[in-house]
Structure formats: structure tokens, C-alpha cells
Design an enzyme around this catalytic site. Structure first.
Site, PDB file in Angstrom:
ATOM      1  N   SER A  30      10.053   2.428 -12.041  1.00 44.92           N
ATOM      2  CA  SER A  30      10.116   3.868 -12.305  1.00 44.92           C
ATOM      3  C   SER A  30      11.393   4.170 -13.083  1.00 44.92           C
ATOM      4  O   SER A  30      12.463   3.687 -12.724  1.00 44.92           O
ATOM      5  CB  SER A  30      10.171   4.667 -10.999  1.00 44.92           C
ATOM      6  N   HIS A  61       3.140   4.638 -12.962  1.00 47.75           N
ATOM      7  CA  HIS A  61       3.017   3.217 -13.313  1.00 47.75           C
ATOM      8  C   HIS A  61       1.675   2.986 -13.998  1.00 47.75           C
ATOM      9  O   HIS A  61       0.638   3.418 -13.512  1.00 47.75           O
ATOM     10  CB  HIS A  61       3.065   2.345 -12.055  1.00 47.75           C
ATOM     11  N   HIS A  83       3.111  -3.399  -5.638  1.00 53.23           N
ATOM     12  CA  HIS A  83       4.066  -3.260  -4.546  1.00 53.23           C
ATOM     13  C   HIS A  83       3.476  -3.755  -3.234  1.00 53.23           C
ATOM     14  O   HIS A  83       2.271  -3.642  -3.001  1.00 53.23           O
ATOM     15  CB  HIS A  83       4.488  -1.797  -4.377  1.00 53.23           C
ATOM     16  N   TYR A  85       3.969  -2.353  -0.431  1.00 50.20           N
ATOM     17  CA  TYR A  85       3.524  -1.194   0.369  1.00 50.20           C
ATOM     18  C   TYR A  85       2.125  -0.731   0.017  1.00 50.20           C
ATOM     19  O   TYR A  85       1.507   0.026   0.752  1.00 50.20           O
ATOM     20  CB  TYR A  85       4.521  -0.026   0.287  1.00 50.20           C
ATOM     21  N   GLU A  86       1.608  -1.177  -1.132  1.00 49.07           N
ATOM     22  CA  GLU A  86       0.230  -0.815  -1.490  1.00 49.07           C
ATOM     23  C   GLU A  86      -0.777  -1.651  -0.705  1.00 49.07           C
ATOM     24  O   GLU A  86      -1.981  -1.388  -0.782  1.00 49.07           O
ATOM     25  CB  GLU A  86       0.010  -1.022  -2.991  1.00 49.07           C
ATOM     26  N   ALA A 113      13.705   1.592  -9.354  1.00 48.75           N
ATOM     27  CA  ALA A 113      14.364   2.810  -8.894  1.00 48.75           C
ATOM     28  C   ALA A 113      14.856   2.530  -7.482  1.00 48.75           C
ATOM     29  O   ALA A 113      14.179   1.834  -6.721  1.00 48.75           O
ATOM     30  CB  ALA A 113      13.369   3.960  -8.876  1.00 48.75           C
ATOM     31  N   MET A 210      12.084  -0.719  -2.783  1.00 51.84           N
ATOM     32  CA  MET A 210      10.859  -1.307  -2.227  1.00 51.84           C
ATOM     33  C   MET A 210      10.237  -2.367  -3.131  1.00 51.84           C
ATOM     34  O   MET A 210       9.037  -2.625  -3.038  1.00 51.84           O
ATOM     35  CB  MET A 210       9.832  -0.201  -1.963  1.00 51.84           C
ATOM     36  N   SER A 211      11.044  -2.976  -3.977  1.00 52.21           N
ATOM     37  CA  SER A 211      10.463  -3.968  -4.908  1.00 52.21           C
ATOM     38  C   SER A 211      11.477  -5.049  -5.241  1.00 52.21           C
ATOM     39  O   SER A 211      12.426  -5.270  -4.493  1.00 52.21           O
ATOM     40  CB  SER A 211      10.015  -3.261  -6.193  1.00 52.21           C
ATOM     41  N   ASN A 234      18.193   8.690  -6.493  1.00 47.50           N
ATOM     42  CA  ASN A 234      18.486   9.661  -5.416  1.00 47.50           C
ATOM     43  C   ASN A 234      19.524   9.042  -4.496  1.00 47.50           C
ATOM     44  O   ASN A 234      19.700   7.826  -4.481  1.00 47.50           O
ATOM     45  CB  ASN A 234      17.202   9.958  -4.614  1.00 47.50           C
ATOM     46  N   HIS A 246       9.185  11.632  -3.435  1.00 45.14           N
ATOM     47  CA  HIS A 246       8.816  10.812  -4.589  1.00 45.14           C
ATOM     48  C   HIS A 246       8.905  11.664  -5.856  1.00 45.14           C
ATOM     49  O   HIS A 246       9.233  11.161  -6.935  1.00 45.14           O
ATOM     50  CB  HIS A 246       7.404  10.249  -4.393  1.00 45.14           C
TER      51      HIS A 246
HETATM   52  N1  HPA Z   1      14.587   4.305  -0.652  1.00 47.35           N
HETATM   53  C1  HPA Z   1      13.714   3.331  -0.931  1.00 47.35           C
HETATM   54  N2  HPA Z   1      13.185   3.152  -2.136  1.00 47.35           N
HETATM   55  C2  HPA Z   1      13.564   3.999  -3.115  1.00 47.35           C
HETATM   56  C3  HPA Z   1      14.447   5.049  -2.886  1.00 47.35           C
HETATM   57  C4  HPA Z   1      14.997   5.205  -1.584  1.00 47.35           C
HETATM   58  O1  HPA Z   1      15.807   6.121  -1.295  1.00 47.35           O
HETATM   59  N3  HPA Z   1      14.603   5.711  -4.064  1.00 47.35           N
HETATM   60  C5  HPA Z   1      13.817   5.067  -4.978  1.00 47.35           C
HETATM   61  N4  HPA Z   1      13.187   4.026  -4.408  1.00 47.35           N
END
Ligand code: HPA
Length: 277
Positions: A30, A61, A83, A85-86, A113, A210-211, A234, A246
Site C-alpha cells: 500500500s 491492491h 496476505h 490474513y486473507e 505500509a 502484516m506482510s 499511521n 484502513h
Molecule cells: N498495524 C499493522 N499493520 C499496519 C498498520 C498498523 O498500525 N498500519 C499499516 N499496516
């Protein structure tokens, strides 16, 4: 076993679809998609054409492999990643990396990201990964041994010092604030709790995402040089006082599009210079 066989087959298919044989590959997370506009003589191959690549799910994506020239060097760019998580297994998540390695790629730049844990990190900053902590609760190398590949892979220098140096140099003309630090990978998809973020800070993590970690591990097993960079989209949970969404991650990703494009193009240029020396 079948993992390498399938990757070899898919790489052979890819080799029939393009004449390019890039040494450098990029995986776009991202916020890093803007670079696609800077690829010259781009050739796009939809993931559907590549056996073993499943469909891509997350907003923001797309699923395509773009080949072309970036900053004067041939590159292969994976736009859209799978991912954990998917619900994909880590062998699926990392399959494209195995394919790139079989295709002949030597160096891999992973982008993502991430949430900022380090107190000095601000949204819009970048972090070159100096190291990682795998908190996903799974390892992509678990399972049958891959013939011809190391079983117990050394990760004492997962992220190449030389490529990290290129990232630092690439950041300056892109006006990107580049830090170095430790990325901690969680499985997601929920964001972390403030207590988890405080715990991760104590463990030595500077950013959370998460990647990337599964791909980096498999790339090292395949003998690739690896670099990775996070866009801090963030502040991590509890660091800003407000909730995380998100939407916020995607909004920041949009804002930094031009900067990330410049960063990656500069990286490719410096990579070309390094190669010719
Ligand atoms: N946590 C986990 N994954 C992320 C975050 C976060 O704050 N920001 C972007 N991907």
C-alpha cells in the site's frame, strides 16, 4: 517439494511471456503503486496468466506483474501481494518470490505500509528494515524440505547492508524522511491493541505490519539479496490517542504516491550504478 516444481514451471511460463530478464524485482505494498506510472516500455502480465498465483483481495491492491525499465534498469514488479490474513497459507503468500527466484531475479526490494511504534516516527516517514521480528506465529519454510534449498536458513543479515545503503541514498532526492529500524510482523487482520504495541516496543520493534517477513525469509532461502522499506502510514495503536482505520492507511498511501514513486525510481538508478561498478 511441489513448491519448487510449481515455481519452476510458472517461471518457465513467465520466461515465454517476456523477453526481459531483470535482476531486480520489487513487491509493491500500500502506498507504493505510484511507481508503476514511471515504468517505461511496460509489459503487464495478469496474475491469472501465472499458475499458482491466486486472486488478490484487498482494496488498493491489483494483481499484476509489470515488467519494464525503471530508472534505466529492467525490473519485475509484483503489484498486489497475497496476505496471510486473507487465509492463504504462507507457501501461497511466498510463491511469487519463489517464481521470481527461478526466473533469475537476484535482488528483491519489498515495500509495505506499517504502523509507527518508535516515538520519533511520523505518518509519511519511511523506515528501511534493518531487521525483523516474526510475530506471525508461522514460518513460511515449515513443511516438507525443499530439495536443493537450505532447511535451516540463516537470518543473521536478512536485509542486505549494501541495498539498505542504496535506500538511504535514494531517499534524499525524493525528500523522504528515511529511518532504519526493526519491523515486527503480525498476522492481522485486526490492528494491535495499545498493550500489544507497548509490549512490541519493549521487544525492540520500531514499526508493525502484516506482510514482508514471509517473503524476506523465502527470498533468503532462495539466495536473493533482500531490502525492505516501510511507509509509516499511521502511528501504531495507542500512540496517537485516536482509533486506527484502513481508510486512514489508504488516505496516507494516496498522499505519498509521488514520493514513493521517486524513492523507488531513485533506488533503481542507484542499483544500476552499483551494478556497473
Ligand atoms: N498495524 C499493522 N499493520 C499496519 C498498520 C498498523 O498500525 N498500519 C499499516 N499496516
Amino acid at each position: 517439494m511441489s513448491r519448487t516444481l510449481d515455481a519452476t514451471k510458472t517461471a518457465a511460463r513467465l520466461a515465454r511471456l517476456t523477453r526481459l530478464r531483470p535482476a531486480l524485482a520489487l513487491v509493491l505494498g500500500s502506498g507504493f503503486q505510484g511507481v508503476l506510472e514511471r515504468v517505461e516500455s511496460a509489459q503487464t502480465i495478469a496474475y491469472e496468466k501465472l499458475p499458482g498465483f491466486p486472486a488478490v483481495g484487498v482494496a488498493g491492491h491489483q494483481g499484476k506483474l509489470v515488467l519494464g525499465q525503471l530508472g534505466g534498469v529492467p525490473v519485475a514488479i509484483l503489484s498486489g501481494r497475497f496476505h496471510y490474513y486473507e487465509g492463504h497459507g504462507l507457501d501461497t503468500v511466498t510463491f511469487p518470490v519463489r517464481v521470481l527466484a527461478e526466473f533469475g531475479v537476484r535482488d528483491l526490494l519489498l515495500t509495505n505500509a506499517a504502523g509507527g511504534i518508535h516515538r520519533r516516527f511520523r505518518p509519511g516517514d519511511f523506515m528501511a528494515l534493518a531487521d525483523h521480528i516474526n510475530f506471525m506465529g508461522a514460518n513460511p519454510l515449515r513443511g516438507a524440505a525443499v530439495p536443493g534449498r537450505e532447511r535451516f536458513v540463516d537470518l543473521s543479515e536478512t536485509y542486505s547492508r549494501d541495498l539498505r545503503k542504496l535506500l538511504r541514498r535514494a531517499a534524499k532526492p525524493a525528500r523522504a524522511r528515511m529511518h532504519e529500524g526493526v519491523y515486527l510482523a503480525v498476522s492481522g487482520p485486526s490492528y494491535e491493541t495499545p498493550a500489544e504495541i507497548r509490549a512490541f516496543a519493549r521487544l525492540g520493534a520500531d514499526a508493525v505490519g502484516m506482510s514482508t517477513v514471509p517473503e524476506a525469509i523465502v527470498a533468503r532461502q532462495c539466495g536473493l539479496r533482500v531490502a525492505a522499506v516501510s511507509c509509516i502510514t499511521n502511528l501504531a495503536a495507542g500512540r496517537s490517542g485516536g482509533p486506527l482505520s484502513h481508510h486512514e492507511v489508504l488516505a496516507l498511501s494516496q498522499q505519498v504516491k509521488a514520493k514513493t514513486a521517486a524513492l523507488l525510481e531513485n533506488f533503481a538508478k542507484l542499483y544500476a550504478e552499483e551494478k556497473s561498478n
